[in-house]
Scaffold this motif. Structure first.
Motif, mmCIF file in Angstrom:
data_model
loop_
_atom_site.group_PDB
_atom_site.id
_atom_site.type_symbol
_atom_site.label_atom_id
_atom_site.label_comp_id
_atom_site.label_asym_id
_atom_site.label_seq_id
_atom_site.Cartn_x
_atom_site.Cartn_y
_atom_site.Cartn_z
ATOM 1 N N ASN A 14 0.784 -1.191 0.053
ATOM 2 C CA ASN A 14 0.084 -0.044 -0.200
ATOM 3 C C ASN A 14 0.884 1.199 -0.001
ATOM 4 O OD1 ASN A 14 -2.446 -1.437 -0.169
ATOM 5 N ND2 ASN A 14 -2.499 -1.253 2.473
ATOM 6 N N GLY A 15 1.833 1.289 0.787
ATOM 7 C CA GLY A 15 2.789 2.342 0.958
ATOM 8 C C GLY A 15 3.514 2.738 -0.517
ATOM 9 N N LEU A 16 4.059 1.541 -1.193
ATOM 10 C CA LEU A 16 4.672 1.654 -2.406
ATOM 11 C C LEU A 16 3.737 2.168 -3.449
ATOM 12 C CD1 LEU A 16 6.612 -1.574 -2.959
ATOM 13 C CD2 LEU A 16 7.639 0.816 -2.903
ATOM 14 N N GLY A 17 2.224 1.782 -3.413
ATOM 15 C CA GLY A 17 1.419 2.390 -4.269
ATOM 16 C C GLY A 17 1.162 3.747 -4.058
ATOM 17 N N LEU A 18 0.796 4.040 -2.660
ATOM 18 C CA LEU A 18 0.750 5.599 -2.428
ATOM 19 C C LEU A 18 2.024 6.588 -3.030
ATOM 20 C CD1 LEU A 18 -0.693 7.877 -0.790
ATOM 21 C CD2 LEU A 18 0.420 7.223 1.084
ATOM 22 N N THR A 19 3.232 6.066 -2.649
ATOM 23 C CA THR A 19 4.202 6.726 -3.121
ATOM 24 C C THR A 19 4.422 7.003 -4.708
ATOM 25 O OG1 THR A 19 5.509 6.014 -1.225
ATOM 26 C CG2 THR A 19 6.893 7.013 -2.941
ATOM 27 N N GLY A 38 10.037 0.784 7.745
ATOM 28 C CA GLY A 38 9.053 0.583 6.822
ATOM 29 C C GLY A 38 8.707 1.568 5.731
ATOM 30 N N ALA A 39 8.491 3.020 6.709
ATOM 31 C CA ALA A 39 8.432 4.293 5.809
ATOM 32 C C ALA A 39 9.482 4.596 4.746
ATOM 33 C CB ALA A 39 8.189 5.356 6.846
ATOM 34 N N ALA A 40 10.816 4.446 5.276
ATOM 35 C CA ALA A 40 12.047 4.671 4.448
ATOM 36 C C ALA A 40 11.922 3.711 3.234
ATOM 37 C CB ALA A 40 13.059 4.536 5.414
ATOM 38 N N ILE A 41 11.596 2.438 3.432
ATOM 39 C CA ILE A 41 11.807 1.348 2.335
ATOM 40 C C ILE A 41 10.856 1.806 1.366
ATOM 41 C CG2 ILE A 41 11.118 -1.053 1.793
ATOM 42 C CD1 ILE A 41 12.355 -1.930 4.515
ATOM 43 N N VAL A 42 9.362 2.073 1.704
ATOM 44 C CA VAL A 42 8.357 2.181 0.757
ATOM 45 C C VAL A 42 8.758 3.483 -0.009
ATOM 46 C CG1 VAL A 42 6.821 0.890 1.833
ATOM 47 C CG2 VAL A 42 6.891 3.346 2.503
ATOM 48 N N TYR A 43 9.153 4.599 0.974
ATOM 49 C CA TYR A 43 9.271 5.861 0.087
ATOM 50 C C TYR A 43 10.539 5.638 -0.923
ATOM 51 C CZ TYR A 43 9.699 10.920 -0.605
ATOM 52 O OH TYR A 43 9.717 12.047 -1.394
#
Length: 438
Positions: A252-257, A378-383
């Motif tokens: 989900n974070g990847l898609g958002l980014t 987690g935030a750093a990886i997806v962003y």
């Protein structure tokens, strides 16, 4: 819709002190982050000059491709930096990680400032430039996870979106500062002076002002509002925990980014180059366009963060993403039909407003996907992964698509495609604006 309600502490001296400490912390994170991304983004505004000096090929399009590729090469190390520095932030603390990223960015920027050109040192010049970009990418990859989680965790419960939005607002400030520097140099120096030594000035300035960011971060307080002892400790290898227990959050974070970063690099960076190289506008319009988009991001992103605290993050993110997807194709069509400076600035202004409202809640949404023990990782990886793949090489991909397809609308379709993935991701995310962070 009514604003969310949270229990609040009495307004006493302790509360006022905590509020003052949080205000200083926001300044330290935002200003330090702006200094980092000033150094990182100023390269984009001088890509044309740098391409000419470090990649002396005869074809102007090939030269541009090499220049934007060297801009994108720094994004190769973003995921690595995001992973390693993110894990360091979860285990050693956000403050130490933020000091580390600032020091690395200073090193990379100083290397660019003194790098010899191809004419001066042959292939050694481009090699030094690329190494410096790799260091900058490593630093920037870890910066977002550490600074965003720090802002999110120190914010009052009903203002998390507003506090975290300053991470992206500070990127707008850095773009504005970089563009203003470019405007001043372009206006005061001749073309030969700019190519001889003027292009180095922004990087020298970036290196010189790093001590300000270092002092702000060195003296800020990191003590969490809740007792540290009450929070679970970070695992020995946070990456394993993130991938094993939070796989859906990562997707989900990847898609958002993906949606946000593709739009950001097309609107903030590529449109200015597009206006000069594809539409034949004066070179100074690139800097002016950067000033406009940077100023709007700095002002409007916190408004988006504030609105997300009031009406919900998912609703705001979805509405503005769809608006941007609907607007991007007509914007490029208008720009190609009427290729003037006025049209370019009008398009940049309109798209930047919608984009800035969209990214306002993004910082909080990414951080809220993960628990405190692995939040920075987690935030750093997806962003960093999303930015590396769909942002860092956005200019290279789009320029190549224009050459291959002979279509001037390639940038619009790129943003629409990435935006579709973002819409799907947000639809799968739970609304967290009214829930406790931990």
């Amino acid at each position: 819709m009514n604003a969310p309600t949270f229990a609040s502490a009495p307004a006493n001296a302790s509360t006022q002190t905590s509020r003052a400490a949080r205000t200083r912390l926001v300044m330290a994170a935002a200003v330090g982050n702006a200094l980092e991304f000033y150094d990182f983004t100023v390269y984009a505004f001088f890509a044309l000059v740098i391409g000419k000096l470090f990649f002396p090929v005869h074809d102007p399009v090939g030269q541009l491709l090499l220049a934007v590729a060297s801009f994108g090469v720094g994004f190769f190390t973003r995921p690595i930096g995001g992973l390693l520095i993110g894990m360091y932030a979860d285990r050693a603390g956000r403050k130490k990680a933020m000091l580390l990223t600032l020091g690395l960015m200073a090193l990379g920027t100083a290397m660019i400032a003194v790098a010899p050109t191809y004419a001066q040192a042959g292939v050694a010049g481009p090699v030094i430039l690329v190494i410096a970009r790799l260091i900058q990418g490593f630093s920037a990859g870890g910066e977002v996870g550490a600074s965003t989680t720090l802002l999110l965790e120190q914010a009052p419960a009903n203002r998390r979106g507003f506090y975290a939005s300053w991470q992206f607002a500070s990127q707008g400030l850095s773009a504005l500062a970089g563009a203003l520097t470019g405007v001043a140099l372009t206006a005061s120096l001749s073309a030969s002076q700019l190519e001889s030594w003027g292009w180095r000035v922004p990087f020298i300035i970036g290196t010189a002002i790093v001590p300000v960011g270092w002092w702000l971060r060195r003296t800020m307080e990191e003590a969490p509002r809740e007792s540290v002892a009450a929070q679970p400790k970070a695992p020995k290898i946070p990456l394993v925990t993130v991938l094993r227990e939070h796989g859906r959050a990562v997707l989900n974070g990847l898609g958002l980014t993906i949606g946000g970063t593709s739009a950001h690099f097309i609107i903030v960076f590529y449109l200015s180059i597009y206006g000069v190289k594809q539409l034949g506008l004066p070179s100074w319009t690139a800097m002016l366009s950067g000033c406009v988009s940077g100023a709007i991001l700095f002002i409007v992103a916190p408004i988006g963060g504030y609105l997300s605290d009031r009406i919900g993050r998912n609703k705001l993110a979805q509405t503005t993403r769809v608006l941007l997807m609907l607007a991007i194709w007509p914007a490029f069509a208008l720009l190609n039909q009427s290729p003037t400076t006025g049209t370019l600035l009008a398009v940049v202004t309109a798209l930047s407003i919608v984009h800035s409202l969209n990214v306002g809640p993004t910082g909080a949404m990414l951080g809220e996907l993960f628990p405190r023990s692995v939040r920075a990782t987690g935030a750093a990886i997806v962003y960093s992964l999303g930015v590396a793949i769909f942002g860092g090489f956005a200019q290279f991909f789009v320029t190549s698509l224009i050459v291959i397809t002979k279509s001037a609308m390639a940038p619009a379709w790129y943003v629409i495609g990435c935006g579709t993935l973002s819409v799907i991701a947000v639809a799968c995310m739970r609304e967290r604006s009214r829930e406790s962070l931990d």
